[in-house]
Design an enzyme around this catalytic site. Structure first.
Site, PDB file in Angstrom:
ATOM      1  N   ASP A  97      62.327  34.776  51.150  1.00  0.00           N
ATOM      2  CA  ASP A  97      63.001  33.875  52.037  1.00  0.00           C
ATOM      3  C   ASP A  97      64.431  34.255  52.546  1.00  0.00           C
ATOM      4  O   ASP A  97      64.933  35.120  52.066  1.00  0.00           O
ATOM      5  CB  ASP A  97      63.102  32.584  51.321  1.00  0.00           C
ATOM      6  CG  ASP A  97      63.987  32.528  50.239  1.00  0.00           C
ATOM      7  OD1 ASP A  97      64.136  33.538  49.343  1.00  0.00           O
ATOM      8  OD2 ASP A  97      65.024  31.741  49.846  1.00  0.00           O
ATOM      9  N   GLU A 106      65.192  32.122  46.789  1.00  0.00           N
ATOM     10  CA  GLU A 106      66.532  32.553  46.294  1.00  0.00           C
ATOM     11  C   GLU A 106      67.642  31.964  47.250  1.00  0.00           C
ATOM     12  O   GLU A 106      68.947  31.738  46.440  1.00  0.00           O
ATOM     13  CB  GLU A 106      66.303  33.875  46.363  1.00  0.00           C
ATOM     14  CG  GLU A 106      67.314  34.573  45.367  1.00  0.00           C
ATOM     15  CD  GLU A 106      68.691  34.798  46.110  1.00  0.00           C
ATOM     16  OE1 GLU A 106      69.864  35.166  45.335  1.00  0.00           O
ATOM     17  OE2 GLU A 106      68.875  34.768  47.170  1.00  0.00           O
TER      18      GLU A 106
HETATM   19 ZN   LIG Z   1      69.409  38.231  48.782  1.00  0.00          ZN
END
Ligand SMILES: [Zn+2]
EC number: 3.5.1.18
Length: 384
Positions: free
Chosen positions: A73, A139
């Site tokens: 992501d 994340e």
């Molecule tokens: Zn990163």
């Protein structure tokens, strides 16, 4: 095509702005499956957050087991019109590949996959132990349905990791200048001072929390929490807001609040740190000021991978390719390494981080080749 630049381009072309996947994990899964990895796609959910797809892939059944971790992501592109080349174009110009995630961290993942595939090609398709990939799509935002749950899922399956390389952009200026071997913990809270509301012309009938919260802010900010440790800079407590919620100039506010964040090193645990700050607060309050702290829950504990054979091996691989001996650093913000560190020693080494999260995020094509060689050097030494 299994070269790192092509994989980087294919990943960038998936607009996987967190929490969207947009096909990014599929790009990796197809490559790894072709090379003989057993792959698993695992979706995690939690009320109030988006469902997140994750990828776990492993080849080999024996130890030693090295895992490459990462996230596909990315943060939003910002003003797409401001990009020199499209934010999700993956186009190469003047030696750089452009696109959101080029350095943070699709490029790093691409290099680790390319290095693993090349290693397998040169060793009859099998490692001497096991190689795996722990890739999440969660994340850059809340980090709830990603690495933390993927690790729990893997542990329940009996997966045991011996070492981990997380390909976050660790280098400051040039390839080979920095490995992260730990990170400070993060703990936030709100300081609340209770006074008594009243008229400014009759202060004896009120108790003004503004001067008192100022005194407490100074007291808590001025005294160092520690003086640093062998691997860490000193911890620091930073106040970030002060607020009484008062719109009138003729009213003494009844309550004052100030938010703060502490980045703390391995002189403390979350519990000992909270106790230390509360003890100092009690001392600064005496028996006159009424104040307390509301602590926010935190899953960012301090961790350290002590320098030893594993860091030596990475340093040797980096030195061989770049001619540099990297600094072993514990600076910077948090990353998923904080979760991995509960399962196995983890180091962070990836591309140069200068353009991450910026307009025109880009990775040097030469750096992508360098990082792939370094990861390959790590694998060669690991299974030697
Ligand atoms: Zn990163």
């Amino acid at each position: 095509m299994t070269d790192a630049l092509t994989i980087t381009r294919d990943l960038i072309r998936c607009p996987s702005v967190t929490p969207a996947d947009a096909g990014a994990l599929g790009v990796l899964e197809a490559l790894l499956k072709d090379a003989g990895f057993t792959t698993h796609r695992v979706t995690f959910s939690e009320a109030g957050t988006a469902d997140i797809d994750n990828l776990y892939a492993r080849i080999g059944t024996e130890g030693p087991h090295i895992t490459f971790a990462g996230h596909t992501d990315v943060v939003p592109p910002g003003d797409e019109a401001a990009w020199s080349l499209g934010a999700f174009s993956g186009e190469v110009k003047d030696g750089y590949i452009y696109g959101r995630g080029a350095v943070d961290m699709k490029g790093g993942i691409a290099c680790s996959v390319a290095a693993a595939l090349a290693y397998l090609r040169d060793h009859g398709g099998k490692p001497k132990g096991s190689i795996s990939f722990l890739i999440t799509g969660d994340e850059e935002d809340v980090s709830i349905n990603g690495t933390i749950k993927l690790l729990q899922w893997a542990a329940e399956r009996g997966e045991k990791f011996d070492h981990c390389v997380l390909g976050e952009p660790s280098n400051q200026e040039v390839m080979g200048d920095c490995i992260k071997i730990g990170r400070r913990g993060s703990q936030s809270g709100t300081l609340i001072v209770e006074g008594k509301q009243g008229h400014v012309a009759y202060p004896h009938r009120a108790s003004n929390p503004v001067p008192d919260i100022s005194r407490l802010i100074v007291a808590l900010s001025d005294e160092p929490l520690d003086h640093g440790s062998a691997q860490f800079q000193p911890s620091n407590l930073e106040f970030t807001t002060v607020d009484v919620g008062n719109t009138a100039t003729n009213v003494i506010a009844g309550i004052a609040r100030a938010k703060f964040n502490i980045r703390y090193n391995d002189c403390h645990t979350q519990e000992s740190l909270r106790a230390l700050v509360e003890e100092r607060l009690a001392r600064a309050c005496g028996n006159r000021i009424r104040a307390h702290i509301d602590w926010l829950p935190s899953n960012s504990n301090v961790f350290l991978t002590k320098p030893g054979p594993f860091t030596d091996l990475a340093v040797a691989a980096i030195a061989e390719v770049t001619g540099r001996r990297p600094e072993l650093s514990t600076t910077g913000g948090t990353s998923d390494a904080r979760f991995i560190s509960s399962y196995c020693p983890v180091i962070e080494f990836g591309l140069v981080g200068q353009t991450m999260h910026q307009i025109d995020e880009r990775a040097s094509v030469a750096d992508i080749a360098t990082l792939t060689k370094i990861y390959r050097g790590i694998l060669d030494r690991y299974f030697a």
